[in-house]
Write a protein that holds these residues in place. Structure first.
Motif, mmCIF file in Angstrom:
data_model
loop_
_atom_site.group_PDB
_atom_site.id
_atom_site.type_symbol
_atom_site.label_atom_id
_atom_site.label_comp_id
_atom_site.label_asym_id
_atom_site.label_seq_id
_atom_site.Cartn_x
_atom_site.Cartn_y
_atom_site.Cartn_z
ATOM 1 N N THR A 67 2.921 2.936 -9.339
ATOM 2 C CA THR A 67 1.658 2.778 -8.617
ATOM 3 C C THR A 67 1.350 1.296 -8.470
ATOM 4 O O THR A 67 1.145 0.594 -9.459
ATOM 5 C CB THR A 67 0.510 3.481 -9.358
ATOM 6 N N VAL A 68 1.387 0.845 -7.231
ATOM 7 C CA VAL A 68 1.153 -0.571 -6.921
ATOM 8 C C VAL A 68 -0.318 -0.738 -6.529
ATOM 9 O O VAL A 68 -0.826 -0.030 -5.662
ATOM 10 C CB VAL A 68 2.064 -1.027 -5.764
ATOM 11 N N ARG A 69 -0.982 -1.696 -7.154
ATOM 12 C CA ARG A 69 -2.419 -1.881 -6.916
ATOM 13 C C ARG A 69 -2.696 -3.217 -6.219
ATOM 14 O O ARG A 69 -2.084 -4.238 -6.538
ATOM 15 C CB ARG A 69 -3.186 -1.804 -8.235
ATOM 16 N N GLY A 70 -3.605 -3.165 -5.255
ATOM 17 C CA GLY A 70 -4.046 -4.361 -4.544
ATOM 18 C C GLY A 70 -5.554 -4.317 -4.368
ATOM 19 O O GLY A 70 -6.276 -3.802 -5.229
ATOM 20 N N ARG A 71 -6.033 -4.821 -3.251
ATOM 21 C CA ARG A 71 -7.465 -4.801 -2.969
ATOM 22 C C ARG A 71 -7.675 -4.425 -1.512
ATOM 23 O O ARG A 71 -7.091 -5.031 -0.606
ATOM 24 C CB ARG A 71 -8.100 -6.161 -3.263
ATOM 25 N N ALA A 72 -8.495 -3.403 -1.274
ATOM 26 C CA ALA A 72 -8.743 -2.951 0.091
ATOM 27 C C ALA A 72 -9.556 -3.984 0.868
ATOM 28 O O ALA A 72 -10.449 -4.626 0.327
ATOM 29 C CB ALA A 72 -9.489 -1.613 0.076
ATOM 30 N N SER A 73 -9.214 -4.138 2.146
ATOM 31 C CA SER A 73 -9.971 -5.043 3.021
ATOM 32 C C SER A 73 -9.666 -4.680 4.469
ATOM 33 O O SER A 73 -8.860 -3.790 4.741
ATOM 34 C CB SER A 73 -9.615 -6.506 2.742
ATOM 35 N N HIS A 74 -10.285 -5.374 5.391
ATOM 36 C CA HIS A 74 -10.135 -5.043 6.814
ATOM 37 C C HIS A 74 -8.819 -5.583 7.356
ATOM 38 O O HIS A 74 -8.423 -6.722 7.080
ATOM 39 C CB HIS A 74 -11.312 -5.615 7.615
ATOM 40 N N SER A 93 -2.886 5.119 -0.124
ATOM 41 C CA SER A 93 -4.101 5.608 -0.762
ATOM 42 C C SER A 93 -4.755 6.664 0.119
ATOM 43 O O SER A 93 -4.459 6.794 1.302
ATOM 44 C CB SER A 93 -5.070 4.452 -0.993
ATOM 45 N N LYS A 94 -5.680 7.422 -0.461
ATOM 46 C CA LYS A 94 -6.360 8.469 0.283
ATOM 47 C C LYS A 94 -7.214 7.882 1.411
ATOM 48 O O LYS A 94 -7.518 8.567 2.382
ATOM 49 C CB LYS A 94 -7.229 9.293 -0.664
ATOM 50 N N GLN A 95 -7.615 6.632 1.282
ATOM 51 C CA GLN A 95 -8.435 5.988 2.296
ATOM 52 C C GLN A 95 -7.595 5.316 3.374
ATOM 53 O O GLN A 95 -8.110 4.550 4.188
ATOM 54 C CB GLN A 95 -9.365 4.938 1.653
ATOM 55 N N GLN A 96 -6.282 5.617 3.370
ATOM 56 C CA GLN A 96 -5.386 4.918 4.282
ATOM 57 C C GLN A 96 -5.755 5.147 5.747
ATOM 58 O O GLN A 96 -5.968 6.269 6.189
ATOM 59 C CB GLN A 96 -3.936 5.363 4.045
ATOM 60 N N LYS A 97 -5.850 4.047 6.485
ATOM 61 C CA LYS A 97 -6.125 4.061 7.907
ATOM 62 C C LYS A 97 -5.475 2.815 8.488
ATOM 63 O O LYS A 97 -5.304 1.810 7.785
ATOM 64 C CB LYS A 97 -7.650 4.045 8.154
ATOM 65 N N ILE A 98 -5.109 2.839 9.736
ATOM 66 C CA ILE A 98 -4.307 1.751 10.273
ATOM 67 C C ILE A 98 -5.038 0.411 10.238
ATOM 68 O O ILE A 98 -4.411 -0.649 10.220
ATOM 69 C CB ILE A 98 -3.816 2.083 11.703
ATOM 70 N N ASN A 99 -6.358 0.419 10.199
ATOM 71 C CA ASN A 99 -7.090 -0.863 10.167
ATOM 72 C C ASN A 99 -7.630 -1.190 8.778
ATOM 73 O O ASN A 99 -8.529 -2.012 8.629
ATOM 74 C CB ASN A 99 -8.220 -0.855 11.193
ATOM 75 N N VAL A 100 -7.096 -0.505 7.736
ATOM 76 C CA VAL A 100 -7.504 -0.775 6.356
ATOM 77 C C VAL A 100 -6.298 -1.265 5.559
ATOM 78 O O VAL A 100 -5.265 -0.585 5.496
ATOM 79 C CB VAL A 100 -8.076 0.487 5.690
ATOM 80 N N ILE A 101 -6.421 -2.443 4.986
ATOM 81 C CA ILE A 101 -5.377 -2.941 4.095
ATOM 82 C C ILE A 101 -5.451 -2.131 2.799
ATOM 83 O O ILE A 101 -6.515 -2.072 2.167
ATOM 84 C CB ILE A 101 -5.551 -4.446 3.839
#
Length: 442
Positions: A197-204, A292-300
């Motif tokens: 499990t690789v962890r980062g930080r979500a952003s635009h 991630s479950k919040q994955q969307k093409i405009n979400v890092i």
């Protein structure tokens, strides 16, 4: 049409596809087919989970001190993409002397052949000194956790024998000094399904500069795994296999030199290099990536999961897996990646060839191929021997195949498209299991 062809066709058509999820498999369909075929024999259906049954049948021996033998096949098959096949993967069609369908070589062919031989023995009034067990197990393709494992742990008196024969083996190939070698699986690698499990930080996604993108980090992890170099390990099984091949002195020496093997692999034929690498190394193949479950093409993404198929040589264990992964991640990524072994790690296993069953197997092979000798080999994959050998059962991957298809062609059909087996190999297998059982247990 003969029994083994008809039985194999029905097993294929039952479509017991195991994709690793609890609801898949449906192996009870194949267990019931085999139960019906062996209706006149002492048998038991064991179903640890609904629809995931395994069949155990026995011919009791007359001498409790005589060695016992198990013929073990599995009843599940891996998924398939029907669009890539020339014929229906669950049609079980007989075309030009070959039975087509998923499981035709892995390993419904042997499961069927063993059942036919077992029934012939029972109907003939066979009275062995040692007990003969026929075992058709579920869930081999997903680790045996609702198949061989619960049988070994909960039904040991019914299923554990002194010796067991299962997959893979039976390829007849030219020997370096003349004659033939018939392959026998005396060892196999273990498995460790690793989750990283690789962890980062979500952003635009519109402002990527300087972000902590878990996907970018995951790509680097995958790159490192795919290029990682572990130590080469040369054991007696690999050494014996190499010496049996018709390679020149230089290639033979290279294949047996741990200091030269890695550098030389890029110059070898791809098939040989892949085989040499698998038989002499802990291997790791990145096979799955999910966001991630919040994955969307405009979400890092802030979380990416990587599935890694790790295979261990006999003697290696979870500590070796963690050491390997620690070296891959290094100090710079270790605190950004969580390592999890969801189902633990099982070491590779091996069985000695210094047994009376080995001698019987040699005699059996020489009935078809008079100039054949048995060749020990290690399988890069795993079978249900992973559960039997630790329980004290000497287990070999054995069989007998015709020479109509080369080993390379045959291996390509395992988990591949257009899987099929020739009828001559099926007939040879039935004869092998019947003769060998009589020879060893009488």
């Amino acid at each position: 049409m003969n029994d083994v062809v008809e039985l194999l066709q029905q097993l294929i058509r039952n479509e017991c596809v195991n994709d690793g999820t609890e609801g898949s498999g449906g192996e009870s369909r194949n267990a019931e087919t085999l139960r019906s075929y062996l209706s006149g024999v002492d048998h038991e259906l064991v179903e640890p989970a609904t629809g995931r049954g395994s069949l155990v049948a026995r011919i009791e021996g007359s001498d409790p001190t005589a060695p016992s033998l198990c013929l073990m096949g599995h009843t599940d098959v891996v998924p398939f993409n029907a669009d890539t096949w020339q014929r229906d993967p669950v049609g079980g069609e007989l075309v030009d002397g070959e039975v087509w369908g998923r499981g035709a070589v892995d390993m419904l062919n042997q499961t069927a052949a063993m059942a036919v031989a077992f029934r012939r023995l029972a109907e003939s009034g066979f009275k062995p000194k040692g007990t003969l067990v026929y075992l058709a197990v579920a869930d081999e393709e997903a680790g045996g956790v609702v198949g061989a494992q619960p049988l070994v742990e909960g039904h040991a008196d019914a299923v554990l024998t002194d010796y067991c024969l299962t997959e893979f083996g039976g390829f007849a190939t030219p020997a370096a000094g003349g004659g033939l070698h018939v392959s026998v699986g005396t060892a196999e690698k273990g498995g460790a399904p690793v989750k990283l499990t690789v962890r980062g930080r979500a952003s635009h996604g519109s402002v990527p500069y300087g972000t902590d993108n878990a996907l970018v980090t995951a790509a680097e992890v995958v790159r490192r795994i795919s290029t990682a170099r572990g130590p080469s390990r040369i054991d007696d099984t690999w050494r014996q296999w190499v010496h049996a091949q018709a390679y020149d002195d230089e290639l033979t020496a290279t294949l047996l030199d741990p200091a030269k093997l890695w550098e030389a692999m890029p110059t070898m034929p791809r098939g040989l290099a892949a085989h040499a690498h698998a038989c002499t190394h802990l291997t790791a193949a990145p096979t799955l990536v999910t966001g991630s479950k919040q994955q969307k093409i405009n979400v890092i993404p802030d979380v990416v999961t990587i599935g890694v198929d790790v295979r261990l040589l006999p003697g290696q264990d979870e500590a070796d897996v963690r050491t390997f992964l620690a070296g891959v991640l290094g100090d710079d990524l270790a605190d950004r990646v969580d390592v999890e072994l969801p189902r633990g790690a099982r070491s590779g296993t091996a069985s000695s060839t210094d047994t009376p069953l080995w001698d019987s197997m040699r005699r059996a092979a020489q009935r078809t191929y008079p100039d054949a000798e048995l060749l020990p080999s290690i399988a890069s994959g795993t079978t249900d021997a992973r559960w039997l050998r630790p329980a004290g059962v000497v287990t070999y991957g054995f069989g007998l195949l015709s020479r109509k298809v080369t080993p390379a062609e045959f291996w390509a059909r395992f988990h591949g498209k257009d899987e099929r087996v020739d009828v001559e190999s099926l007939d040879l297998s039935v004869e092998l299991w019947e003769w060998l059982s009589r020879d060893f247990l009488s």
